[in-house]
Design a protein around this motif. Structure first.
Motif, PDB file in Angstrom:
ATOM      1  N   GLY A 164       0.816  -1.214   0.044  1.00  0.00           N
ATOM      2  CA  GLY A 164      -0.099   0.023  -0.187  1.00  0.00           C
ATOM      3  C   GLY A 164       0.949   1.263  -0.011  1.00  0.00           C
ATOM      4  N   LYS A 165       2.202   1.041   0.137  1.00  0.00           N
ATOM      5  CA  LYS A 165       2.882   2.202  -0.058  1.00  0.00           C
ATOM      6  C   LYS A 165       2.953   3.018  -1.462  1.00  0.00           C
ATOM      7  CE  LYS A 165       6.244   0.674   3.642  1.00  0.00           C
ATOM      8  NZ  LYS A 165       7.619   0.410   3.866  1.00  0.00           N
ATOM      9  N   GLY A 166       3.023   4.455  -1.481  1.00  0.00           N
ATOM     10  CA  GLY A 166       3.021   5.066  -2.744  1.00  0.00           C
ATOM     11  C   GLY A 166       4.049   4.657  -3.459  1.00  0.00           C
ATOM     12  N   ALA A 167       5.310   4.266  -3.011  1.00  0.00           N
ATOM     13  CA  ALA A 167       6.463   3.887  -3.767  1.00  0.00           C
ATOM     14  C   ALA A 167       6.188   2.816  -5.133  1.00  0.00           C
ATOM     15  CB  ALA A 167       7.790   3.855  -2.801  1.00  0.00           C
ATOM     16  N   TRP A 168       5.476   1.940  -4.399  1.00  0.00           N
ATOM     17  CA  TRP A 168       5.261   0.791  -5.287  1.00  0.00           C
ATOM     18  C   TRP A 168       4.516   1.217  -6.699  1.00  0.00           C
ATOM     19  CZ3 TRP A 168       7.386  -3.794  -4.815  1.00  0.00           C
ATOM     20  CH2 TRP A 168       7.729  -4.301  -3.478  1.00  0.00           C
ATOM     21  N   VAL A 169       3.723   2.423  -6.612  1.00  0.00           N
ATOM     22  CA  VAL A 169       2.959   2.679  -7.717  1.00  0.00           C
ATOM     23  C   VAL A 169       3.700   3.952  -8.374  1.00  0.00           C
ATOM     24  CG1 VAL A 169       0.915   3.769  -8.544  1.00  0.00           C
ATOM     25  CG2 VAL A 169       0.767   2.050  -6.749  1.00  0.00           C
ATOM     26  N   LEU A 170       4.140   5.070  -7.661  1.00  0.00           N
ATOM     27  CA  LEU A 170       4.815   6.027  -8.141  1.00  0.00           C
ATOM     28  C   LEU A 170       6.166   6.057  -8.903  1.00  0.00           C
ATOM     29  CD1 LEU A 170       3.844   8.489  -5.122  1.00  0.00           C
ATOM     30  CD2 LEU A 170       2.497   8.276  -7.508  1.00  0.00           C
ATOM     31  N   TRP A 171       6.880   5.133  -8.302  1.00  0.00           N
ATOM     32  CA  TRP A 171       8.277   4.901  -9.011  1.00  0.00           C
ATOM     33  C   TRP A 171       8.123   4.248 -10.112  1.00  0.00           C
ATOM     34  CZ3 TRP A 171      12.888   6.929  -8.334  1.00  0.00           C
ATOM     35  CH2 TRP A 171      13.099   7.504  -7.155  1.00  0.00           C
ATOM     36  N   PRO A 172       7.213   3.230 -10.702  1.00  0.00           N
ATOM     37  CA  PRO A 172       7.069   2.821 -11.836  1.00  0.00           C
ATOM     38  C   PRO A 172       6.657   3.556 -12.824  1.00  0.00           C
ATOM     39  CG  PRO A 172       6.409   0.939 -10.296  1.00  0.00           C
ATOM     40  CD  PRO A 172       6.698   2.354  -9.492  1.00  0.00           C
ATOM     41  N   LEU A 173       5.628   4.472 -12.331  1.00  0.00           N
ATOM     42  CA  LEU A 173       4.774   5.397 -13.117  1.00  0.00           C
ATOM     43  C   LEU A 173       5.825   6.500 -13.416  1.00  0.00           C
ATOM     44  CD1 LEU A 173       1.326   5.977 -11.331  1.00  0.00           C
ATOM     45  CD2 LEU A 173       1.681   4.964 -13.777  1.00  0.00           C
ATOM     46  N   GLY A 174       6.643   7.080 -12.519  1.00  0.00           N
ATOM     47  CA  GLY A 174       7.727   8.235 -12.848  1.00  0.00           C
ATOM     48  C   GLY A 174       8.671   7.667 -13.713  1.00  0.00           C
ATOM     49  N   LEU A 175       9.102   6.574 -13.659  1.00  0.00           N
ATOM     50  CA  LEU A 175      10.237   6.073 -14.594  1.00  0.00           C
ATOM     51  C   LEU A 175       9.685   5.785 -15.965  1.00  0.00           C
ATOM     52  CD1 LEU A 175      11.971   3.602 -11.923  1.00  0.00           C
ATOM     53  CD2 LEU A 175      12.857   5.652 -12.810  1.00  0.00           C
ATOM     54  N   PHE A 176       8.554   5.252 -16.091  1.00  0.00           N
ATOM     55  CA  PHE A 176       7.771   5.019 -17.351  1.00  0.00           C
ATOM     56  C   PHE A 176       7.525   6.595 -18.118  1.00  0.00           C
ATOM     57  CE2 PHE A 176       3.675   4.724 -19.579  1.00  0.00           C
ATOM     58  CZ  PHE A 176       4.281   3.959 -20.684  1.00  0.00           C
ATOM     59  N   TYR A 177       7.169   7.523 -17.061  1.00  0.00           N
ATOM     60  CA  TYR A 177       7.263   8.752 -17.752  1.00  0.00           C
ATOM     61  C   TYR A 177       8.384   9.243 -18.475  1.00  0.00           C
ATOM     62  CZ  TYR A 177       5.005  13.319 -18.660  1.00  0.00           C
ATOM     63  OH  TYR A 177       4.736  14.426 -19.059  1.00  0.00           O
ATOM     64  N   LEU A 178       9.493   9.128 -17.205  1.00  0.00           N
ATOM     65  CA  LEU A 178      10.662   9.532 -17.905  1.00  0.00           C
ATOM     66  C   LEU A 178      11.281   8.751 -19.262  1.00  0.00           C
ATOM     67  CD1 LEU A 178      12.816   9.748 -14.543  1.00  0.00           C
ATOM     68  CD2 LEU A 178      11.980  11.777 -16.185  1.00  0.00           C
ATOM     69  N   ALA A 179      10.920   7.510 -19.240  1.00  0.00           N
ATOM     70  CA  ALA A 179      11.343   6.577 -20.377  1.00  0.00           C
ATOM     71  C   ALA A 179      10.583   7.394 -21.677  1.00  0.00           C
ATOM     72  CB  ALA A 179      10.852   5.269 -20.071  1.00  0.00           C
ATOM     73  N   LEU A 180       9.305   7.589 -21.397  1.00  0.00           N
ATOM     74  CA  LEU A 180       8.573   8.279 -22.563  1.00  0.00           C
ATOM     75  C   LEU A 180       9.364   9.706 -22.929  1.00  0.00           C
ATOM     76  CD1 LEU A 180       4.755   7.547 -21.586  1.00  0.00           C
ATOM     77  CD2 LEU A 180       6.243   6.214 -23.289  1.00  0.00           C
ATOM     78  N   ALA A 181       9.798  10.336 -21.995  1.00  0.00           N
ATOM     79  CA  ALA A 181      10.274  11.774 -22.460  1.00  0.00           C
ATOM     80  C   ALA A 181      11.571  11.467 -23.082  1.00  0.00           C
ATOM     81  CB  ALA A 181      10.508  12.537 -21.061  1.00  0.00           C
ATOM     82  N   VAL A 182      12.057  10.231 -22.845  1.00  0.00           N
ATOM     83  CA  VAL A 182      13.617   9.991 -23.371  1.00  0.00           C
ATOM     84  C   VAL A 182      13.152   9.910 -25.167  1.00  0.00           C
ATOM     85  CG1 VAL A 182      15.408   8.482 -23.581  1.00  0.00           C
ATOM     86  CG2 VAL A 182      14.846   9.176 -21.597  1.00  0.00           C
ATOM     87  N   LEU A 183      12.371   9.350 -25.477  1.00  0.00           N
ATOM     88  CA  LEU A 183      12.065   9.025 -26.757  1.00  0.00           C
ATOM     89  C   LEU A 183      12.233  10.033 -27.624  1.00  0.00           C
ATOM     90  CD1 LEU A 183       9.057   6.606 -26.341  1.00  0.00           C
ATOM     91  CD2 LEU A 183      11.459   5.867 -26.573  1.00  0.00           C
ATOM     92  N   PRO A 184      12.777  10.040 -28.944  1.00  0.00           N
ATOM     93  CA  PRO A 184      12.745  11.307 -29.777  1.00  0.00           C
ATOM     94  C   PRO A 184      11.310  11.334 -30.327  1.00  0.00           C
ATOM     95  CG  PRO A 184      13.581   9.099 -30.822  1.00  0.00           C
ATOM     96  CD  PRO A 184      13.166   8.714 -29.280  1.00  0.00           C
ATOM     97  N   ARG A 185      11.158  12.605 -30.931  1.00  0.00           N
ATOM     98  CA  ARG A 185       9.900  12.741 -31.590  1.00  0.00           C
ATOM     99  C   ARG A 185       9.508  12.080 -32.937  1.00  0.00           C
ATOM    100  NH1 ARG A 185       6.584  17.310 -31.423  1.00  0.00           N
ATOM    101  NH2 ARG A 185       5.233  17.951 -33.370  1.00  0.00           N
ATOM    102  N   PRO A 186       8.330  11.550 -32.793  1.00  0.00           N
ATOM    103  CA  PRO A 186       7.863  10.491 -33.843  1.00  0.00           C
ATOM    104  C   PRO A 186       7.740  11.139 -35.035  1.00  0.00           C
ATOM    105  CG  PRO A 186       6.383  10.100 -31.827  1.00  0.00           C
ATOM    106  CD  PRO A 186       7.335  11.218 -31.860  1.00  0.00           C
ATOM    107  N   THR A 187       7.994  10.577 -36.229  1.00  0.00           N
ATOM    108  CA  THR A 187       7.925  11.013 -37.469  1.00  0.00           C
ATOM    109  C   THR A 187       6.649  11.498 -38.230  1.00  0.00           C
ATOM    110  OG1 THR A 187       8.135   8.798 -38.520  1.00  0.00           O
ATOM    111  CG2 THR A 187      10.246  10.019 -38.143  1.00  0.00           C
TER     112      THR A 187
END
Length: 276
Positions: free
Chosen positions: A88-111
């Protein structure tokens, strides 16, 4: 291009995407349309009064008895609840979501425009989940320390009405339950985007709430308040996003309309586009 140059480009792209996201969230909105109870607060005040009355009734009639029952639970069941409650700790949800968002931000602009729209839709949904779960948890953490309700057994007795406001210590941070807030915020947030998962999410929320009472970390009213806090928090964040036309919109009747999400087929097509 050197490795240093490539790394710098990636960092710049991530920073640009994140700054753009915060600017989008900071755009001005029509507060009266987003939150109509600003002008008509009567229903909210009545609801708050009813919730307070229910909370006081639970404090007086249920909390102490439930805490005493928890004291008599078998060791094996307590061990199980002690294991489960950590989820029930927030870290179990927020860390994966935060890392997922950062991974999306790393992606180059689609063509292609379609790929850009799909990537933007996925980022908006990830951002909504993070905000809808993280913000209620943050506010609940502040409020519980301000209220200063003692946890069961603090002071040498089970006293649901033992308070020490602004104590700012874990022993006096019982109301509302942080785990309960996170679990039910996750239920409401993920359930909004993925309706088919609501049953499993409800089971998860109930188990986390039960575990907090079973291990005597909270009273029943604490987890009830946490559940309400988490759900209401998600509703407010959803209306905020709707006012910004991020994943949702506000219909003419004031109800929230959810934009359709990208299909799995389109997400796969975007992945192929980016990998190419």
């Amino acid at each position: 291009m050197t490795a240093t140059g490539t790394t710098l480009q990636v960092v710049q792209r991530v920073a640009t995407n994140i700054v753009a996201s915060f600017r989008r969230l900071a755009r001005p909105i029509d507060w009266r349309k987003a939150f109509p109870w600003i002008e008509e607060p009567k229903p909210v005040l009545i609801g708050a009064a009813v919730a307070l009355a229910v909370a006081l009734a639970v404090m007086g009639l249920i909390d102490a008895g439930a805490a005493r029952v928890a004291q008599r639970l078998p060791v094996w069941l307590l061990d199980l609840f002690n294991f489960v409650t950590d989820f029930g700790k927030g870290a179990w949800v927020l860390w994966p979501l935060g890392l997922f968002y950062l991974a999306l931000a790393v992606l180059p602009r689609p063509t292609t425009r379609m790929s850009q729209a799909v990537l933007a839709a996925v980022m908006v949904r990830a951002g909504f989940l993070f905000a809808a779960i993280g913000l209620p948890g943050l506010v609940a953490s502040l409020i519980k320390n301000m209220i200063g309700r003692a946890r069961p057994g603090v002071g040498g007795s089970i006293n649901p009405f033992l308070f020490d406001p602004f104590h700012w210590a874990p022993a006096f941070a019982s109301l509302p339950s942080g785990h309960g807030t996170t679990a039910f915020a996750a239920l409401a947030a993920f359930g909004t985007l993925f309706p088919r998962a609501r049953t499993a999410l409800l089971v998860y929320g109930i188990i986390i709430a039960m575990s907090r009472v079973a291990i005597r970390a909270h009273y029943v009213s604490d987890v009830m308040a946490g559940a309400a806090f988490g759900i209401v928090g998600v509703i407010l964040v959803r209306r905020w996003f709707a006012a910004l036309h991020l994943g949702f919109s506000i219909g003419p009747d004031g109800h929230i309309v959810q934009y359709p999400g990208p299909s799995v087929r389109r997400i796969k097509a975007v992945a192929r586009d980016l990998l190419a």
